[in-house]
Structures are given as structure tokens and as C-alpha cells.
Design a protein around this motif. Structure first.
Motif, mmCIF file in Angstrom:
data_model
loop_
_atom_site.group_PDB
_atom_site.id
_atom_site.type_symbol
_atom_site.label_atom_id
_atom_site.label_comp_id
_atom_site.label_asym_id
_atom_site.label_seq_id
_atom_site.Cartn_x
_atom_site.Cartn_y
_atom_site.Cartn_z
ATOM 1 N N VAL A 35 -17.389 -143.421 -50.473
ATOM 2 C CA VAL A 35 -18.202 -144.742 -50.860
ATOM 3 C C VAL A 35 -19.076 -144.753 -51.162
ATOM 4 N N LEU A 36 -20.038 -144.589 -51.095
ATOM 5 C CA LEU A 36 -21.576 -144.105 -51.414
ATOM 6 C C LEU A 36 -22.633 -144.893 -52.941
ATOM 7 N N LYS A 37 -21.178 -143.826 -53.497
ATOM 8 C CA LYS A 37 -21.058 -144.600 -54.867
ATOM 9 C C LYS A 37 -20.649 -145.375 -55.575
ATOM 10 N N GLY A 38 -19.774 -146.808 -54.762
ATOM 11 C CA GLY A 38 -19.833 -147.570 -55.053
ATOM 12 C C GLY A 38 -18.164 -147.588 -55.819
ATOM 13 N N GLY A 39 -17.588 -146.598 -55.491
ATOM 14 C CA GLY A 39 -16.174 -147.039 -56.767
ATOM 15 C C GLY A 39 -15.614 -147.275 -55.379
ATOM 16 N N ASP A 40 -14.511 -147.434 -56.763
ATOM 17 C CA ASP A 40 -13.062 -147.487 -55.299
ATOM 18 C C ASP A 40 -12.715 -146.510 -54.549
ATOM 19 N N LEU A 41 -11.808 -146.429 -53.622
ATOM 20 C CA LEU A 41 -11.493 -145.433 -52.722
ATOM 21 C C LEU A 41 -10.225 -145.518 -52.389
ATOM 22 N N PHE A 55 -15.446 -144.710 -42.992
ATOM 23 C CA PHE A 55 -16.048 -146.478 -44.857
ATOM 24 C C PHE A 55 -17.034 -146.793 -43.335
ATOM 25 N N THR A 56 -17.311 -147.045 -42.146
ATOM 26 C CA THR A 56 -17.842 -147.333 -42.175
ATOM 27 C C THR A 56 -19.415 -147.208 -41.864
ATOM 28 N N LEU A 57 -20.022 -146.061 -41.560
ATOM 29 C CA LEU A 57 -20.785 -145.484 -42.253
ATOM 30 C C LEU A 57 -21.981 -145.357 -43.560
ATOM 31 N N PRO A 58 -20.752 -145.447 -44.911
ATOM 32 C CA PRO A 58 -21.393 -145.841 -45.452
ATOM 33 C C PRO A 58 -21.476 -147.010 -45.768
ATOM 34 N N ILE A 59 -21.310 -147.688 -44.924
ATOM 35 C CA ILE A 59 -20.976 -149.484 -45.415
ATOM 36 C C ILE A 59 -22.391 -149.624 -45.381
ATOM 37 N N LEU A 60 -22.284 -149.485 -43.649
ATOM 38 C CA LEU A 60 -23.852 -149.839 -43.079
ATOM 39 C C LEU A 60 -24.718 -149.458 -44.251
ATOM 40 N N GLN A 61 -24.573 -148.548 -44.742
ATOM 41 C CA GLN A 61 -25.791 -146.950 -45.306
ATOM 42 C C GLN A 61 -25.805 -148.982 -46.676
ATOM 43 N N ALA A 147 -16.238 -166.289 -51.046
ATOM 44 C CA ALA A 147 -17.847 -165.630 -52.806
ATOM 45 C C ALA A 147 -17.636 -164.827 -52.661
ATOM 46 N N ASN A 148 -18.081 -164.506 -51.802
ATOM 47 C CA ASN A 148 -19.799 -163.242 -51.651
ATOM 48 C C ASN A 148 -19.982 -161.636 -51.625
ATOM 49 N N ILE A 149 -17.789 -161.637 -51.493
ATOM 50 C CA ILE A 149 -18.239 -160.294 -50.861
ATOM 51 C C ILE A 149 -17.570 -159.183 -51.035
ATOM 52 N N GLU A 150 -18.002 -158.037 -51.478
ATOM 53 C CA GLU A 150 -19.065 -157.380 -52.205
ATOM 54 C C GLU A 150 -18.037 -155.884 -51.998
ATOM 55 N N ILE A 151 -17.436 -155.528 -50.693
ATOM 56 C CA ILE A 151 -16.562 -154.839 -50.079
ATOM 57 C C ILE A 151 -15.675 -154.657 -49.634
ATOM 58 N N LEU A 152 -14.315 -154.857 -49.692
ATOM 59 C CA LEU A 152 -13.233 -154.299 -48.756
ATOM 60 C C LEU A 152 -12.261 -153.655 -48.805
ATOM 61 N N VAL A 153 -12.215 -153.634 -47.068
ATOM 62 C CA VAL A 153 -11.367 -152.091 -46.778
ATOM 63 C C VAL A 153 -10.328 -152.576 -46.416
ATOM 64 N N LEU A 154 -9.079 -152.139 -46.739
ATOM 65 C CA LEU A 154 -7.660 -152.418 -46.108
ATOM 66 C C LEU A 154 -7.348 -150.778 -44.990
ATOM 67 N N LYS A 178 -13.795 -161.077 -58.030
ATOM 68 C CA LYS A 178 -13.047 -160.320 -58.173
ATOM 69 C C LYS A 178 -13.762 -158.399 -59.394
ATOM 70 N N GLN A 179 -15.424 -158.895 -59.261
ATOM 71 C CA GLN A 179 -15.964 -157.476 -59.018
ATOM 72 C C GLN A 179 -16.177 -157.480 -57.676
ATOM 73 N N ARG A 180 -15.465 -155.692 -56.875
ATOM 74 C CA ARG A 180 -15.998 -155.458 -56.017
ATOM 75 C C ARG A 180 -15.803 -154.249 -55.219
ATOM 76 N N GLN A 181 -16.021 -153.410 -54.634
ATOM 77 C CA GLN A 181 -16.099 -152.549 -54.105
ATOM 78 C C GLN A 181 -14.659 -152.321 -53.312
ATOM 79 N N ASN A 182 -13.224 -151.322 -53.528
ATOM 80 C CA ASN A 182 -12.374 -151.320 -52.983
ATOM 81 C C ASN A 182 -12.014 -150.219 -52.025
ATOM 82 N N LEU A 183 -12.156 -150.133 -51.165
ATOM 83 C CA LEU A 183 -11.798 -148.983 -50.154
ATOM 84 C C LEU A 183 -10.395 -149.386 -49.233
#
Length: 431
Positions: A35-41, A55-61, A147-154, A178-183
Motif C-alpha cells: 500500500v505504501l508503494k501507492g499501487g492497487d492491491l 490497510f489502515t496503517l499504511p493509509i495513515l502513513q 471529488a478529491n478521493i485519492e485512496i478507495l478501500v473495499l 479516475k486517478q486513485r489508489q484502489n485497495l
């Protein structure tokens, strides 16, 4: 490996340390760097292995290292969960491990008034934890912007699909940048999950720390054959003769849960039920009293299974086997968490023999059976049809107000954050 080896900042490490943890679980060890690398997972692990902190720990980071300065906070992270209990649990983790980061978060779900949630969002947030129904409700009122979401977690994505949230998820995805990290975190890698991942994730890292649909080796599993009309007396016998003090019991239906509570109370066994028809206050009270040891038995339906997070829960009982085999794994995963041992007992009548075979096929093991003296099943009993959940499942896929986990009228109920542990610190944690 220690948490200090994973690239987390001092404020986050301090919060982890205060909770008594030093070592990550396998899913955390693999998912945090990804997650810290910024890619999808796309990540899967057995229930109770620590996906939430994964996911909460790296998101907080990530958020604390790129914090915006000046002006009103913008919502940058959206975490979607299928049930209120799970949403409350995730929010608790965000608050606990982010308490020294200065980040702000809130949780929204149905079954409670929307005004406090609207005010919290309006005040400015970094992280929003939500069930799909309530989120869509507030979006329709222009109370929340994505509109400003950078990370989406399901989170618990397999359960969201099982509960019929695919259409809601697609509506939410349609308005995200469209540009965001998806977990995408799940307990299983089903065909449906893989299909969702194909349409959502961009060249994701893939993590699976246990065989799909496998059960935790720390859980001792046992089948007690019994006639259908002897299940309640057998359960009462097991609780009293073994002096069980904390037992999570799963029934197939809400009516069955209520009926069992009444029967157990007549046996002088304290019990409460938690399911979708219970009010928010009733669900909160039942879960809190069970965690605090004020009642012996909490009777639940599958709708609440993924959100019940209790450290060192000793016993889970399948009063009724689940109609969906995968739910067996999720149910018994409420015990045997964070390295502790647990016992999962299933009371199986002749009507459920095919369900048992399906479960054993899924988990690839033959479960041991023990007949309890005085409760021997009738060898000549004839199976009767069981109302399958498929009808309810199909209904849940139809969009309607109050769909489980959100909407104006409630649906799946919520729970207050889990009580603080009184047990000694552990080397790893499961949230």
C-alpha cells in the motif's frame, strides 16, 4: 519482522506500541509495504488475520506524510464496508492508530440519524468510513463530495457482493476521480471477486496469505449430530456442563435467533440477539454486554458475522449450518483470533447433512463428529426441506431503501467500537 521494519512513522508506531503490539501478522507484513508503494492491491486472508490494520496503517502513513496545509480539510480516503459493525470496527482502528497523526475521520451508516454524520463531514475530514447505502443517501443530498478521493478501500468485498451491493458500488465508483489508489480486501478470492477486481484494479499487487476458504488451524472444529428438536436442549447442556462463559451462536434466521434467546433465558442462561431487525440501540447494547461478559450467549445471523470482533472469544456454535458454505469459514473465524485458540461447534440435524458435505468439500477436510449421550439422533429421521437463503439473497440484490448496511431506514445494524482489551499484550494483532 517488527512494525519498526515497515517504514511507518514514529506517531503511528507509538500508537501501535501503546496497544501492546510489536509484530505484524502475515497479511500486514505483506500488505503494508504494498500500500505504501501507492499501487492497487488485491488481498485475501482468513477472517481474523488482521486485514483491517493491513490497510489502515499504511493509509495513515501515506496521508500524514502528504498532509495538506491551510484551508479546509478535503476528503482523501473512502473506506467502504458491508455492515455497520464492520464500519465501526474500521473507524475504531483509524482513530486508535491515527491518534497522533492529526488526521480526522468519521463513520457513517444507516439506522441512526444522519444529522450528526452530516455535521462531521461538513467540518472537514481526511478519511470517511461508510456503508454504501448511507453514503449514496448523503451523496444524493449533496452532503458529501468524493471529488478529491485519492485512496478507495473495499473491505470485505466478498460480503458486499454477497449482500447485493454491486450496483451501489458501481454508482459510487462512477463519481470518483479516475486517478486513485484502489485497495480490495476480502476473506476469499471467489470468481465474483476476481471479476470485480478485473474491472476496478490497475495492475494490482496480489497477496494471499492462506489457501482460499481454509480454516484457522487454531480453531478446534467439532460436529455434534442431533435431532432438529433437540438442538436447543443440547446447546443448553453444552453451555452448562462445560461452564462456557462467552458463546457466540449463529442461527439461520432472525426469527430463529429471537426464539433461541427466549428458550435460553428460560434455562437461566443470559442471552441477547443481534440481527438486521434489531434497532441500533438494541444491537449496540447486546454487543457491548457480550464483550463485557454481562451475558453468556450472543445469538447472531450471518448479516452481523463479519463485524463482530472480540479478542480471545473462546466458543462459536453453529446452531444452524449456513446455507452458503463460505459463511461457515467466516462464522468460525470469530474465534481463534490473534494467535489465541478457539472452539467451533456445529449442531447438525438430518436436514443439514448435504450442507455439511458442502462445507467439508469447501474446506477440504472431514470434520470430527461426537454424539453426546442423551442426545443421540434418530437413525430413522427423514430430512425436511430448509428454506434456503437464496430467496432472501435475491431480494437483497433489489435496490430499496434500508438495504443492509445503509439507507435512510437502516438495514444492517451498527455497533460501538470494541472494548479495550484487558488481556496481556500480544506479539501480533488481528485488526
Amino acid at each position: 519482522m517488527l512494525f519498526t521494519d515497515l517504514g511507518l512513522s514514529e506517531p503511528i508506531l507509538r500508537a501501535i506500541s501503546e496497544e501492546g503490539y510489536t509484530s505484524p501478522t502475515p497479511i500486514q507484513e505483506k500488505s503494508i509495504p504494498a500500500v505504501l508503494k501507492g499501487g492497487d492491491l488485491l488481498a485475501a486472508a482468513q477472517t481474523g488475520t488482521g486485514k483491517t490494520a493491513g490497510f489502515t496503517l499504511p493509509i495513515l502513513q501515506r496521508l500524514s506524510s502528504t498532509a495538506k496545509t491551510g484551508g479546509k480539510r478535503q476528503l482523501r480516503v473512502l473506506i467502504l464496508t458491508p455492515t455497520r459493525e464492520l464500519a465501526a470496527q474500521v473507524q475504531e482502528s483509524v482513530v486508535t492508530y491515527g491518534k497522533y497523526t492529526g488526521l480526522k475521520s468519521t463513520v457513517i451508516f444507516g439506522g441512526v440519524g444522519a444529522n450528526p454524520q452530516i455535521k462531521a463531514i461538513a467540518a472537514g475530514l481526511d478519511i470517511l468510513v461508510a456503508t454504501p447505502g448511507r453514503l449514496l443517501d448523503l451523496m444524493s443530498q449533496n452532503c458529501v463530495s468524493l471529488a478529491n478521493i485519492e485512496i478507495l478501500v473495499l473491505d470485505e468485498a466478498d460480503r458486499m457482493l454477497d449482500m447485493g451491493f454491486l450496483r451501489d458500488i458501481k454508482k459510487i465508483l462512477a463519481v470518483l476521480p479516475k486517478q486513485r489508489q484502489n485497495l480490495l480486501f476480502s476473506a476469499t478470492f471467489s470468481t465474483e471477486i476476481k471479476a470485480l477486481a478485473d474491472g476496478l484494479l490497475n495492475s494490482p499487487a496480489l497477496i494471499e496469505v492462506a489457501r482460499s476458504n481454509s480454516t484457522n488451524d487454531a480453531i478446534a472444529q467439532l460436529i455434534h449430530p442431533v435431532d432438529r428438536n433437540q438442538k436447543h436442549p443440547l446447546l443448553a447442556h453444552l453451555i452448562k456442563s462445560n461452564q462456557w462463559q462467552q458463546v457466540l451462536v449463529f442461527t439461520r434466521t432472525k426469527h430463529g435467533a429471537n426464539k433461541l434467546v427466549t428458550q435460553l433465558e428460560k434455562d437461566s442462561i443470559t442471552a441477547m440477539a443481534i440481527h438486521g431487525n434489531k434497532s441500533q440501540s438494541a444491537r449496540t447494547k447486546a454487543l457491548a454486554e457480550f464483550k463485557d461478559g454481562k451475558i453468556t450467549v450472543l445469538v447472531a445471523t450471518d448479516i452481523a458475522a463479519r463485524g463482530i470482533d472480540i479478542d480471545q472469544l473462546p466458543h462459536v456454535v453453529n446452531y444452524d449450518l449456513p446455507n452458503v458454505s463460505e459463511d461457515y469459514v467466516h462464522r468460525i473465524g470469530r474465534t481463534g483470533r490473534a494467535g489465541s485458540n478457539g472452539v467451533a461447534v456445529s449442531l447438525v440435524c438430518v436436514d443439514e447433512h448435504q450442507m455439511l458435505r458442502d462445507i467439508e468439500k469447501l474446506i477440504k477436510q472431514k470434520l470430527p463428529q461426537e454424539i453426546i449421550a442423551g442426545f443421540e439422533p434418530d437413525p430413522n429421521a427423514v430430512a425436511q426441506p430448509i428454506q434456503l437463503r437464496s430467496q432472501q439473497h435475491q431480494q437483497s440484490r433489489k435496490p430499496r431503501p434500508g438495504n443492509a448496511g445503509g439507507g435512510k431506514s437502516g438495514g444492517s445494524g451498527g455497533a460501538r467500537p470494541a472494548a479495550k482489551r484487558s488481556s496481556p499484550p500480544k506479539r501480533s494483532f488481528n485488526r
